[in-house]
Write a protein that holds these residues in place. Structure first.
Motif, PDB file in Angstrom:
ATOM      1  N   ASN A 151       6.661 -10.314  24.853  1.00 34.03           N
ATOM      2  CA  ASN A 151       6.887 -10.865  25.982  1.00 34.03           C
ATOM      3  C   ASN A 151       8.498 -10.840  26.610  1.00 34.03           C
ATOM      4  O   ASN A 151       8.665 -10.621  27.657  1.00 34.03           O
ATOM      5  N   LEU A 188       8.623 -25.904  19.366  1.00 31.02           N
ATOM      6  CA  LEU A 188       8.762 -26.012  21.053  1.00 31.02           C
ATOM      7  C   LEU A 188       7.809 -26.490  21.457  1.00 31.02           C
ATOM      8  O   LEU A 188       6.573 -26.451  21.158  1.00 31.02           O
ATOM      9  N   PHE A 227       9.769 -10.226  30.362  1.00 33.01           N
ATOM     10  CA  PHE A 227      10.657 -10.984  31.232  1.00 33.01           C
ATOM     11  C   PHE A 227      11.980 -10.743  31.740  1.00 33.01           C
ATOM     12  O   PHE A 227      12.251 -10.597  32.650  1.00 33.01           O
ATOM     13  N   TRP A 248      14.169 -17.022  19.866  1.00 29.33           N
ATOM     14  CA  TRP A 248      14.150 -18.028  20.910  1.00 29.33           C
ATOM     15  C   TRP A 248      15.022 -19.334  20.471  1.00 29.33           C
ATOM     16  O   TRP A 248      14.811 -20.238  21.327  1.00 29.33           O
ATOM     17  N   ASN A 297      14.004 -18.344  29.083  1.00 28.08           N
ATOM     18  CA  ASN A 297      13.297 -19.576  28.660  1.00 28.08           C
ATOM     19  C   ASN A 297      14.095 -20.748  28.801  1.00 28.08           C
ATOM     20  O   ASN A 297      15.146 -20.674  28.496  1.00 28.08           O
ATOM     21  N   ASP A 344       8.890 -10.363  19.840  1.00 34.59           N
ATOM     22  CA  ASP A 344       7.851 -11.350  20.704  1.00 34.59           C
ATOM     23  C   ASP A 344       7.741 -10.152  21.706  1.00 34.59           C
ATOM     24  O   ASP A 344       8.683 -10.094  22.595  1.00 34.59           O
ATOM     25  N   LYS A 372       4.532 -22.469  33.694  1.00 34.08           N
ATOM     26  CA  LYS A 372       3.123 -21.895  33.308  1.00 34.08           C
ATOM     27  C   LYS A 372       2.466 -22.913  32.694  1.00 34.08           C
ATOM     28  O   LYS A 372       2.689 -23.678  31.767  1.00 34.08           O
ATOM     29  N   ASP A 379      -0.987 -15.496  25.117  1.00 31.21           N
ATOM     30  CA  ASP A 379       0.273 -15.428  25.792  1.00 31.21           C
ATOM     31  C   ASP A 379       1.071 -14.575  25.105  1.00 31.21           C
ATOM     32  O   ASP A 379       1.658 -13.692  26.021  1.00 31.21           O
ATOM     33  N   ARG A 380       1.187 -14.155  23.684  1.00 27.05           N
ATOM     34  CA  ARG A 380       1.855 -12.876  23.345  1.00 27.05           C
ATOM     35  C   ARG A 380       0.962 -11.918  22.763  1.00 27.05           C
ATOM     36  O   ARG A 380      -0.115 -12.263  21.888  1.00 27.05           O
ATOM     37  N   ARG A 404       5.910 -26.320  23.993  1.00 28.04           N
ATOM     38  CA  ARG A 404       4.953 -25.838  24.557  1.00 28.04           C
ATOM     39  C   ARG A 404       3.798 -25.345  23.906  1.00 28.04           C
ATOM     40  O   ARG A 404       2.712 -25.518  24.232  1.00 28.04           O
ATOM     41  N   TRP A 405       4.036 -25.095  22.484  1.00 26.49           N
ATOM     42  CA  TRP A 405       3.110 -24.708  21.687  1.00 26.49           C
ATOM     43  C   TRP A 405       2.342 -25.833  21.299  1.00 26.49           C
ATOM     44  O   TRP A 405       1.014 -25.720  20.890  1.00 26.49           O
ATOM     45  N   GLN A 465      12.394 -21.205  31.653  1.00 28.63           N
ATOM     46  CA  GLN A 465      10.949 -21.032  32.006  1.00 28.63           C
ATOM     47  C   GLN A 465      10.124 -22.132  30.953  1.00 28.63           C
ATOM     48  O   GLN A 465      10.665 -22.178  29.835  1.00 28.63           O
ATOM     49  N   ASP A 466       9.084 -22.509  31.307  1.00 27.47           N
ATOM     50  CA  ASP A 466       8.092 -23.511  30.555  1.00 27.47           C
ATOM     51  C   ASP A 466       8.095 -24.713  30.969  1.00 27.47           C
ATOM     52  O   ASP A 466       7.266 -25.542  30.787  1.00 27.47           O
TER      53      ASP A 466
HETATM   54  C1  BGC Z   1       6.188 -17.852  25.790  1.00 27.23           C
HETATM   55  C2  BGC Z   1       7.350 -18.507  26.383  1.00 27.23           C
HETATM   56  C3  BGC Z   1       8.118 -19.309  25.562  1.00 27.23           C
HETATM   57  C4  BGC Z   1       8.669 -18.440  24.304  1.00 27.23           C
HETATM   58  C5  BGC Z   1       9.451 -19.219  23.217  1.00 27.23           C
HETATM   59  C6  BGC Z   1       7.219 -16.672  25.100  1.00 27.23           C
HETATM   60  O1  BGC Z   1       6.109 -15.759  24.091  1.00 27.23           O
HETATM   61  O2  BGC Z   1       5.789 -16.794  26.579  1.00 27.23           O
HETATM   62  O3  BGC Z   1       6.609 -19.288  27.324  1.00 27.23           O
HETATM   63  O4  BGC Z   1       9.302 -20.065  26.037  1.00 27.23           O
HETATM   64  O5  BGC Z   1       7.639 -17.469  23.873  1.00 27.23           O
HETATM   65  O6  BGC Z   1       8.279 -19.567  22.497  1.00 27.23           O
END
Ligand code: BGC
Length: 350
Positions: A169, A39, A173, A207, A236, A167, A284, A115-116, A41-42, A263-264
């Motif tokens: 999170n 992904l 969400f 995800w 997301n 996860d 974010k 984050d998590r 974002r990471w 999201q992202d």
């Molecule tokens: C993050 C999200 C991300 C998702 C999948 C979540 O823990 O907060 O930003 O989209 O993981 O990697």
């Protein structure tokens, strides 16, 4: 003579190394464990942290675990054994790193959940994240406003796609969004034709875009042959991309495209937004979270008070937390939020 000078230099290096505990550079080492490179974002989180930690004078051991919880466990154990002074971990499975966290505690290595939240263990020192419940609320409020739920009669059809049950999170969400939307489901203004409204039915392991896509294809095929879908709440961007692919291939009422959340602000999703296929994405800013984490590490290692603004309970303790603020991006404000802020260039989105 030369031998003597070299010997003295070598001794000095060994002495400094022994004092700082980090072979070679004399810098304190920070272990950064990220879940996956799959992904966008990471990759950004990891890159920003590496840059900022190095600029602040630390050495960084940055590892990605390919979404495999056992790989992450052994990577974190290696970080502990190789002299890291603090660990920053975005967990693949919230509860699977207990043995490593216990080892870190035995060596007095502080751990920041990134984050998590790391669940079910006492040895989590701090948590740096965005306000996860608020992310869901923003998505729910967006749907509520887009369908004008308070001023129109409906009923409107809605489907849900949530995140990975491993996860921590993902529940925040989903609940944040559901707390906004459930009253309208209860009153009959929102109708979930598939009937799948509980977290377990709508969750997406890892995800995964492909998993989200095949579930959405089944839902569309079985329930929406000639029915309009008004909204698809996706937690997301990776799951929203799966849903958009499914809508592209299976949904027949293309001129009645649903509101799709995400999201992202991944590049693929922002492009989908510009093409009218995804309606919004919660932004974010990973730069903000990386900076906050570097500040936290500095405060920890300098023995200063660590700034926090909340706590999250991980089933063992209230973990002192710093929550950054998420905002939404859509077709109307994406330029200001994503381009003017330097997050993306115009070229990256075209
Ligand atoms: C993050 C999200 C991300 C998702 C999948 C979540 O823990 O907060 O930003 O989209 O993981 O990697």
């Amino acid at each position: 003579m030369l031998k003597k000078i070299l010997g003295t230099v070598l001794c000095a290096v060994i002495a400094v190394t022994a004092l700082t505990g980090c072979a070679g550079s004399g810098k304190k080492k920070v272990g950064v464990s990220m879940p996956t490179k799959d992904l966008q974002r990471w990759n950004q989180d990891g890159d920003y942290m590496k840059q900022k930690f190095e600029a602040a004078g630390y050495e960084v051991d940055l590892q990605y675990a390919g979404n495999k919880a056992d790989t992450q466990l052994s990577q974190v154990e290696n970080m502990i054994n190789s002299g890291c002074k603090v660990l920053v971990i975005a967990a693949i499975e919230s509860s699977s790193l207990g043995t490593a966290l216990d080892k870190a505690a035995a060596k007095k290595i502080p751990v920041i959940a990134y984050d998590r939240l790391l669940m079910d263990n006492d040895n989590v020192s701090y948590y740096a994240t965005f306000d996860n419940y608020k992310v869901g609320q923003i998505q729910g409020e967006f749907v509520k406003k887009a369908l004008d739920l308070d001023n129109t009669d409906g009923p409107y059809n809605i489907e849900f796609t949530a995140g990975d049950p491993g996860d921590n999170n993902a529940g925040f969400f989903f609940n944040g969004a559901m707390d906004v939307l459930k009253p309208y489901i209860d009153s009959g203004k929102l109708v979930c034709v598939s009937g799948q409204t509980d977290f377990d039915s709508v969750a997406t392991p890892e995800w995964s875009t492909a998993t989200a896509q095949s579930r959405a294809e089944n839902i569309i095929g079985s329930n929406y042959a000639d029915k309009q879908i008004d909204a698809w709440l996706c937690s997301n961007d990776s799951t929203a991309q799966g849903v958009v692919n499914a809508l592209d291939s299976r949904y027949t009422l293309k001129d009645k495209w649903p509101v799709v959340t995400g999201q992202d602000c991944d590049i693929v999703s922002v492009k989908n937004m510009l093409a009218g296929k995804q309606t919004m994405s919660v932004f974010k800013d990973t730069r903000t979270l990386a900076e906050r984490t570097v500040t936290m590490v500095g405060q920890i290692l300098d023995g200063k008070t660590v700034e926090t603004n909340n706590t999250y309970n991980n089933n063992k303790k209230d973990v002192p937390s710093y929550l950054c603020d998420p905002v939404f991006a859509d077709i109307n404000n994406y330029k200001e939020i994503l381009i003017d802020s330097g997050y993306y260039t115009e070229a990256q989105l075209s």
